[in-house]
Scaffold this active site. Structure first.
Site, PDB file in Angstrom:
ATOM      1  CG  ASP A   1      -1.664   1.263   1.461  1.00 39.66           C
ATOM      2  OD1 ASP A   1      -1.639   2.133   0.563  1.00 39.66           O
ATOM      3  OD2 ASP A   1      -2.295   1.401   2.532  1.00 39.66           O
TER       4      ASP A   1
ATOM      5  CG  ASP B   1      -8.965   4.647   1.574  1.00 41.98           C
ATOM      6  OD1 ASP B   1      -8.528   5.392   2.484  1.00 41.98           O
ATOM      7  OD2 ASP B   1      -8.226   4.014   0.819  1.00 41.98           O
TER       8      ASP B   1
ATOM      9  CE  LYS C   1      -1.518   6.832  -3.557  1.00 43.11           C
ATOM     10  NZ  LYS C   1      -2.013   6.031  -2.418  1.00 43.11           N
TER      11      LYS C   1
HETATM   12 MG   LIG Z   1      -4.423   4.800   2.040  1.00 36.89          MG
END
Ligand SMILES: [Mg+2]
Ligand SMILES: Nc1ncnc2c1ncn2[C@@H]1O[C@H](COP(=O)(O)OP(=O)(O)O)[C@@H](O)[C@H]1O
Lengths: 607, 437
Positions: free
Chosen positions: A8, A193, A70
């Site tokens: 992840d 999420d 990211k």
């Molecule tokens: Mg995450």
């Protein structure tokens, strides 16, 4: 056995897991933590730091500490998100040679996939240390809304880190896999999420025989924990200004400390009703006196400050369910993922929305990596225990005359899939067409992401609309998009595989892989040596300690004296291996020492 | 189908037959036949059927294998299954499709048991059209699948940009047979209704779901099993000795002999022998649950036989060894769901048979700490973990935390300092020391 690790790669934190003997397990890093900050730093002495080590020095070395890479990955230099990041990032961004983004660190500028690769290497190293063997394959997760460019860039990062990325899967999907793994559930579930920078919502259907089908997925790229932090910062800054007439925003260092304090306060409010923000000597006033910031924030106040943010996630959920034609009451369980779901007002809002308490069975920080590991194992292990039916998160299409995007594969289509559509020329005597492959939900072509382009020429000269071209889009199970255009009259065709658009050329990636490898090899040898050295020194110490007692027992015998002599030789050789820094030699000596120690212990025990 | 490809593909004969059979089903048949459901199957049954077939035909089910020409075939199958499912799981689309094949959309739907795969498909089938030309076979279900219709009926001008007006947006889903707007390309007209046609043979081979992967410890377990079986077999003389009309024992088992001498009940002896034989058999088969249960009975029959007690313990140990992976998994799950007492019970079963393994001992210690009731025992296992892996920081940290919880700050500090010696940089250690100071 060859392991596939699941990673992840989060905006804020990363996590690695593996399936061992059928059991998915999260692997702790050297500090014993199961998640590792997705941060890297370059120290003054040009040393690379990753994870906790990078985070710990981030305030004092802010300019050379990269976080939230990211947000940058797979983006073009002049894109809106990059402009946003430019406003707030403490590290320096520059434009790369392919309109891509580069980050200036002390020694040179780095492409974003290189930065992510450093985090991935760390995760790889954690796994290798845990498993005691090298790891070559990985499944990496990305947010569901990531477009093809971002996915490709993430794959490149994996490659640079020396990993074969056998699959990129969506984070919420991974979460659902982990949630349903081995539980033979037959349910429709929602995954909510909320991480540090992004929000994702997905609906999945799972069946007891191990099929997971994504029904719908959506989200917001710019909605996450940082926004909650910003609200607290604003509140602190405004309050401070009202009190002292000084704007803290002007001071970089102060702002960095505020950011830290805000996040801390937010996290504390997850378990406490109020928290004190205390930042002494935050700034000096115009009259040169030191000013301190000290305020108490209650949970109620915090919830008020952020109510609209919570509501935004609720609105997106609402929209997603609507689009998928699913009623709230049809959702049989809700899985919470991401650090932010520990915020009570968020948990409450989700519970209220679905009219049920979210599932307590999964760990919000670990579930995504676990799911990635599960998918990795399911792919490489024969036996077909589980199948994931994933969807394409964005509409794919081509740009048509007038600058509009014409969709071919709509969003949330199950992959693999293929669609064909016929287009025509738009001008008289047009002998070539340019196929612009677009991805996105906007009607105007230019508002979407351009994935690639190619030209089909040699068309018959004819009036506008008289020549037809079939365009076929295909997405395979690996998520790779390929597009083919075909002149129906001549049978001529042209195609591209949309793959090399991460902003790096193949050559660049190759050289980065090489560098990454060198780096990894360097470090690994060092680490391994260090570990062995410690071990050997411990053993030497133990053996030496026993010389006395052993001598007492066997010293009267020739054989015994011989044996003691030999043991001394073993110790000498071990010391030599240490000074030579030879790992292989060291390993041999370590074994010899262990044997000696065992013999010594046996001798002493028998008396 | 291309014979040359058969050799290239890394598939079993059964798998090939399945894929070929399924490919044939694509060529002719209704969507219901494709998914192998009766045409009155309700949504849930349709879903189950689609999922079942996906598990078999999704390309991932063959991940990493060289499929040769079957790759493309598999992709085509999966796409066809998906578009069939998309149509049949959507109320409006299904109604349109039903009308197009002459079914009454308002008929009642029922939940169906999955159609056995070996049963021949019923009903005559209409051919499914594939796109003409040299296109890869993109399967177009009859009538509605919107993608297919789009493909065939819409024309768009491609850049270079020209102020050409954009055609109206896609027409809403239409029942099959409705006339298509005239377009340069001849549209793919779906067949107006199902035409009877000879039914297609179902895939010849039944798909058998493979058994779960054997646990990697299988090998060891088998070895252990054989060893135990040998051991028990070696005792045979003992049990035979108890049989009537057999010579007195030549070796060992004096206690047993005298015991049996005291008992005149031959029937009971025979029963004991039979039970022992069945224990041997069960052990040989690897059924330690059965063996263990039988041992229980044996022990009740001959309560003070030391050798039986020994054997029982061994069987019990083997049982726990066999169950260790399951117990490990269950323990982890219990930990995850924070049922620490439960987790501790499970870990202690694992630790009992894996005294050399770090994890069960360490985790047992941690669960006992989390449960908080048996701190002394927790410390015992933390120490065991340390003795197994003297260089693991986390084990010392655990021990320190246990002492801390037990209100022994001095011991806690000592353990924490050990941890710090091993890795002074570990955050957990720093936190711990800071706390203890
Ligand atoms: Mg995450
Ligand atoms: N206990 C907590 N209460 C509130 N917020 C938290 C808590 N723990 C972590 N967070 C927040 O969660 C975010 C990180 O979540 P994570 O899922 O790790 O992010 P990502 O997936 O983006 O890497 C950060 O904004 C962090 O402040």
């Amino acid at each position: 056995m060859e392991y596939v690790i699941g990673i992840d790669l989060g905006t804020t934190n990363s996590c690695v897991a593996v399936v061992q003997n059928g059991v998915p397990t999260v692997l702790p890093n050297r500090q014993g933590y199961k998640t590792t900050p997705s941060m890297i730093a370059m120290t003054e002495t040009k040393k690379r730091l990753v994870g906790h080590l990078a985070k710990r020095q981030s305030i004092t070395n802010a300019e050379y500490t990269v976080y939230a890479a990211k947000r940058l990955i797979g983006r073009k230099w002049n894109s809106e998100p990059i402009k946003q990041v430019l406003k707030s990032a403490a590290y320096k961004l520059v434009e790369g040679p392919h309109q891509d983004v580069r980050i200036e660190l002390r020694d040179r500028s780095y492409a974003v996939p290189e930065i992510s690769a450093m985090v991935l290497s760390e995760m790889k190293a954690i796994a290798e240390e845990y498993l005691g063997q090298e790891v070559h394959k990985a499944v990496i997760t990305v947010p569901a809304y990531f477009n093809d460019n971002q996915r490709q860039a993430t794959k490149d990062a994996g490659m640079i880190a020396g990993l074969e990325v056998i699959r990129i899967i969506n984070e919420p999907t991974a979460a659902a896999l982990a949630y349903g793994f081995g539980r033979r559930l037959d349910k429709q579930v929602a995954v909510y999420d909320l991480g540090g920078g992004t929000f994702d919502i997905s609906v999945l259907e799972m069946s007891s025989d191990g099929v997971f089908k994504v029904i719908s997925t959506a989200g917001d790229t710019f909605l996450g924990g940082e926004d909650w932090d910003t609200r607290i910062i604003d509140w602190l800054v405004d309050g401070f200004k009202a009190e002292h007439g000084v704007d803290l925003r002007a001071d970089r260092m102060a702002l960095q400390r505020l950011k830290d304090a805000a996040e801390k306060a937010k996290i504390e409010l997850s378990s406490q009703r109020e928290t004190e923000v205390n930042l002494p000597f935050i700034i000096t006033s115009g009259r040169n006196e030191a000013l301190h910031l000290q305020r108490v924030l209650t949970r109620a106040e915090f919830e008020q400050l952020t109510a609209d943010l919570v509501q935004r996630t609720v609105d997106i959920m609402d929209q997603t369910l609507d689009d998928a034609g699913i009623g709230r009451d049809e959702i049989e369980d809700v899985v919470l993922v991401g650090g932010m779901t520990r915020v009570p007002s968020i948990e409450r809002a989700v519970a209220q929305f679905f009219g049920r308490e979210p599932s307590k069975g999964v760990h919000p920080d670990e579930v995504v990596a676990l799911g990635a590991a599960i998918q990795g194992a399911a792919l490489v292990e024969q036996g077909n225990k589980m199948i994931l039916l994933d969807v394409t998160p964005h509409t794919l299409g081509v740009m048509v005359a007038g600058g509009m995007m014409e969709p071919l594969i709509p969003q949330n289509t199950t992959v693999p899939t293929a669609r064909t559509r016929t287009f025509t020329t738009s001008r008289d005597n047009q002998t070539a067409v340019k196929i612009l492959v677009m991805q996105g939900e906007h009607e105007r072509g230019a508002d979407n992401e351009l994935l690639g382009e190619f030209i089909l020429d040699g068309l018959r000269r004819a009036g506008a609309g008289a020549v037809e071209i079939d365009v076929t889009f295909e997405i395979n199970a690996d998520g790779i998009v390929s597009v083919r255009a075909k002149d129906l009259e001549t049978g001529r065709d042209q195609s591209i595989t949309v793959a090399a658009t991460s902003g790096l050329t193949k050559d660049e990636i190759r050289s980065m892989v090489e560098e990454g490898k060198r780096f990894a090899v360097d470090r690994k040898a060092g680490e391994e040596f260090e570990a062995k050295r410690q071990e050997v020194e411990g053993l030497i110490h133990e053996v030496e300690k026993m010389f006395g007692p052993v001598e007492k027992v066997v010293g009267s015998s020739d054989f015994g004296r011989d044996a003691l002599e030999r043991a001394r030789g073993v110790i000498d050789r071990a010391r030599q291996a240490v000074s030579k820094k030879d790992v292989t030699l060291l390993k041999e000596q370590s074994d010899a020492l262990s044997r000696t120690l065992r013999v010594f212990k046996g001798v002493v025990a028998r008396t | 189908m291309a014979d040359a490809g058969h050799n290239a593909a890394d598939l079993t004969a059964t798998e090939r037959a399945d894929i070929d059979g399924m490919s044939m089903l694509l060529e002719g048949g209704t969507l219901y036949e494709l998914l192998k459901v009766p045409d009155d199957a309700d949504r849930r049954s349709v879903r189950d059927a689609y999922f079942r077939l996906s598990k078999q035909f999704h390309p991932d089910a063959f991940y990493g294998r060289n499929l040769g020409p079957y790759r493309e075939r598999l992709d085509t199958i999966f796409r066809a299954l998906t578009s069939a499912y998309d149509v049949l799981s959507n109320k409006t689309q299904r109604a349109e499709y039903d009308r197009s094949i002459g079914l009454d959309p308002s008929r009642p739907l029922v939940a169906t048991a999955p159609v056995a795969e070996s049963a021949p498909t019923t009903a005559p089938s209409a051919p499914l059209r594939t796109q003409s030309g040299t296109q890869p076979a993109v399967v177009v279900p009859p009538a509605v699948a919107p993608s297919a219709r789009d493909a065939s009926t819409q024309s768009r001008a491609i850049v270079p940009p020209q102020p050409a007006q954009r055609a109206a947006t896609d027409p809403p889903a239409r029942p099959a047979g409705a006339t298509e707007p005239t377009k340069p390309l001849q549209p793919l007209q779906p067949p107006p209704a199902a035409r009877p046609m000879q039914s297609v043979a179902p895939p010849s081979a039944t798909s058998v779901s493979r058994p779960a992967m054997p646990a990697p410890t299988e090998e060891q377990q088998r070895a252990a099993r054989e060893a135990l079986a040998r051991k028990l077999a070696g005792n045979r003389s003992l049990s035979q000795s108890a049989m009537p009309a057999v010579q007195p024992p030549v070796s060992a088992g004096a206690s047993l002999q005298s015991q049996f001498a005291n008992r005149t009940d031959i029937a009971q002896r025979q029963k004991v022998d039979a039970l022992r034989a069945s224990v041997r058999e069960l052990v040989a088969k690897g059924d330690f649950v059965g063996a263990s249960n039988t041992m229980q009975i044996l022990r009740a029959l001959v309560p003070d036989d030391k050798s039986i007690e020994q054997e029982a313990l061994e069987v019990q140990r083997q049982l726990l060894l066999q169950l260790a992976p399951k117990n490990t998994e269950a323990a982890r799950e219990a930990e995850r769901t924070r049922h620490y007492a439960n987790a501790a019970a499970l870990w202690s079963k694992v630790a009992a048979v894996k005294p050399e393994d770090f994890e069960p001992n360490f985790r047992l210690g941690r669960c006992l700490l989390a449960d908080g009731k048996e701190l002394a025992r927790a410390a015992e296992y933390a120490r065991k973990a340390i003795s197994i892996a003297p260089r693991r920081v986390d084990a010392y940290v655990l021990l320190a935390e246990i002492f801390e919880a037990a209100g022994k700050p001095a011991s806690a500090k000592a353990a924490a300092e050990q941890a710090a010696k091993l890795d002074p940089t570990a955050l957990a250690v720093k936190d711990l020391l800071a706390r203890l100071r």
